[in-house]
Write an enzyme that holds these catalytic residues in place. Sequence first.
Site, mmCIF file in Angstrom:
data_model
loop_
_atom_site.group_PDB
_atom_site.id
_atom_site.type_symbol
_atom_site.label_atom_id
_atom_site.label_comp_id
_atom_site.label_asym_id
_atom_site.label_seq_id
_atom_site.Cartn_x
_atom_site.Cartn_y
_atom_site.Cartn_z
ATOM 1 N N ASN A 170 0.806 -1.222 0.000
ATOM 2 C CA ASN A 170 0.000 0.000 0.000
ATOM 3 C C ASN A 170 0.842 1.278 0.000
ATOM 4 O O ASN A 170 0.402 2.318 -0.465
ATOM 5 C CB ASN A 170 -1.024 -0.012 1.145
ATOM 6 C CG ASN A 170 -0.375 -0.055 2.505
ATOM 7 O OD1 ASN A 170 0.802 -0.404 2.641
ATOM 8 N ND2 ASN A 170 -1.123 0.286 3.540
ATOM 9 N N GLU A 269 4.276 -3.219 12.521
ATOM 10 C CA GLU A 269 3.239 -2.200 12.274
ATOM 11 C C GLU A 269 2.094 -2.936 11.619
ATOM 12 O O GLU A 269 2.146 -3.253 10.431
ATOM 13 C CB GLU A 269 3.776 -1.103 11.337
ATOM 14 C CG GLU A 269 5.009 -0.383 11.834
ATOM 15 C CD GLU A 269 4.781 0.421 13.108
ATOM 16 O OE1 GLU A 269 3.631 0.530 13.566
ATOM 17 O OE2 GLU A 269 5.773 0.912 13.659
ATOM 18 N N GLU A 401 -11.011 -4.587 9.922
ATOM 19 C CA GLU A 401 -10.532 -3.470 9.094
ATOM 20 C C GLU A 401 -10.913 -3.764 7.642
ATOM 21 O O GLU A 401 -10.498 -4.783 7.091
ATOM 22 C CB GLU A 401 -9.007 -3.431 9.252
ATOM 23 C CG GLU A 401 -8.324 -2.328 8.548
ATOM 24 C CD GLU A 401 -6.806 -2.425 8.748
ATOM 25 O OE1 GLU A 401 -6.251 -3.545 8.800
ATOM 26 O OE2 GLU A 401 -6.174 -1.363 8.840
HETATM 27 C C1 SIN Z 1 1.188 5.916 6.732
HETATM 28 O O1 SIN Z 1 2.415 5.878 6.851
HETATM 29 O O2 SIN Z 1 0.571 6.967 6.821
HETATM 30 C C2 SIN Z 1 0.361 4.684 6.487
HETATM 31 C C3 SIN Z 1 1.148 3.446 6.548
HETATM 32 C C4 SIN Z 1 0.324 2.197 6.400
HETATM 33 O O3 SIN Z 1 -0.823 2.219 6.011
HETATM 34 O O4 SIN Z 1 0.881 1.123 6.651
#
Ligand code: SIN
Length: 501
Positions: A170, A269, A401
């Site tokens: 993404n 993350e 999500e």
């Molecule tokens: C972001 O860095 O703003 C989003 C990162 C993600 O969706 O993993």
Amino acid sequence: MFGRLNSVQISRIRNFSALVQSKALVNGNWIDSSNNDTFDVTNPVNGKKIGSVPNMTVQDAQNAINAAKQAYESKEWRSLTAKDRSNLLKKWHKLIEQHSQQIAEIMTAESGKPINESKGEVLYGNSFVEWFAEEARRIYGEIVPSPVANREIIVMKQPIGVAALITPWNFPLAMITRKAGAALAAGCTVVIKPAEDTPLTALAVAKLAEDAGIPKGVINVVTTNKAAPIGDLFCKSPDVRGISFTGSTQVGKLLFRNAADGIKRVCLELGGNAPFIVFDSANVEKAVDGAMSSKFRNCGQTCVSANRFFVQAGIYDKFVALLKQRVEALKIGDGQSSDIQIGPLINKMQYDKVSGFVEDARSKKAQIVVGGTGLPELGALFYAPTVVTDVPPTAQLYTEEVFGPVVSIIKFKDEAEALQKANDTNRGLAGYFFSENLQQVFRVAKRLEVGMVGVNEGLISAAEAPFGGVKESGVGREGSHHGIDDYVDIKYICMGNLKYD
Ligand code: SIN
């Protein structure tokens, strides 16, 4: 030693096709996989092939780890000062800046992200290279007052060694630079495993890192569509000292478990289920702006996208009406045109998930205010920006999500109810709320169980700010000065029997 770009480097400014690589990078060599297998990279707008890359084996990944270890121990890398590493990162930053248009075009072609967003991502992703170029020189230790005479307590930070970086589709550039920038600044070397949907952006920036003079073996890129055994290798190899992963909670848990055996540093993350609360006291126009940017950035395919919208009864009708108007006005299509705001979803799995969640909500009596269908006339992976109201707590749109362009709205009566619902999830990445009531702002900001809070703001990411979650949304922080922590070990040196008199 590492001043401005020299004329040879400047003359090497690459055009679009020169940046599109069809080989992986191991130990400074652009190579095929050892069994010559490849896989295609396609444009999600129309399914057309735009390139192909090596389908690397576990042995190839092992070779990349060996190369990273050798580079970590080599004089070319170890002897560099923090300032030298900073200057190399600055050169990389400059080259990414000079090639921003080409990188954005590659990113749009392989991810379907609208070109303006891709340009934005190049700026955002490159800001991590710049930030960590600066932080490289500020990885300070400490001298602590000793309780014993003639003794000194010295604390220093040292690189952990080889780091394996597993990155998602993404943000094909920014998730690499947010990790690799920090790792290189700290003095680590890296093996990057980019997402199989978007390896071309990763290879393009690795090419620019090579042009910037980053020594061979310091950055290795292993492309593969068989992620599981390579992830497993990263967890098992004693030469990999840290793993940083951005992606699904399910895969994150697996990596966390498997990395436990080698007691590796792990930064995760993972997914979110971000609440977006609009209180009666909010400026509704501002809240709708925030909702649009938080929800529809990258077609809703971001971990920090708002997932459940809780709107207070007093402003509910106004918010829904304004949001509907804005959603209906969105321009959808092939992101190569600069007026397009919404592209396709990344792949069939993602499309099926989004449409399945909407159908599940529909079957549970939620109301579709706008959208709620695919757009086959544009392409098989296009899904209409959608607003759904009266979403029950049993709907998948509420519990999971969606990672797509769907706004799920739930009405609430008071602050206590909003907080209870917002926190009623095992995820805790980002949360947003809109309120003009100062007392409420502090109360709610403190009580939301998330790692990042947007107050009257829908876009919160920045290189300067710590990015990361609580609960099952992850461990560790990326970006900010904390982003270095996962790539350094703290060493205590006790200097004894000093003669001061
Ligand atoms: C972001 O860095 O703003 C989003 C990162 C993600 O969706 O993993």
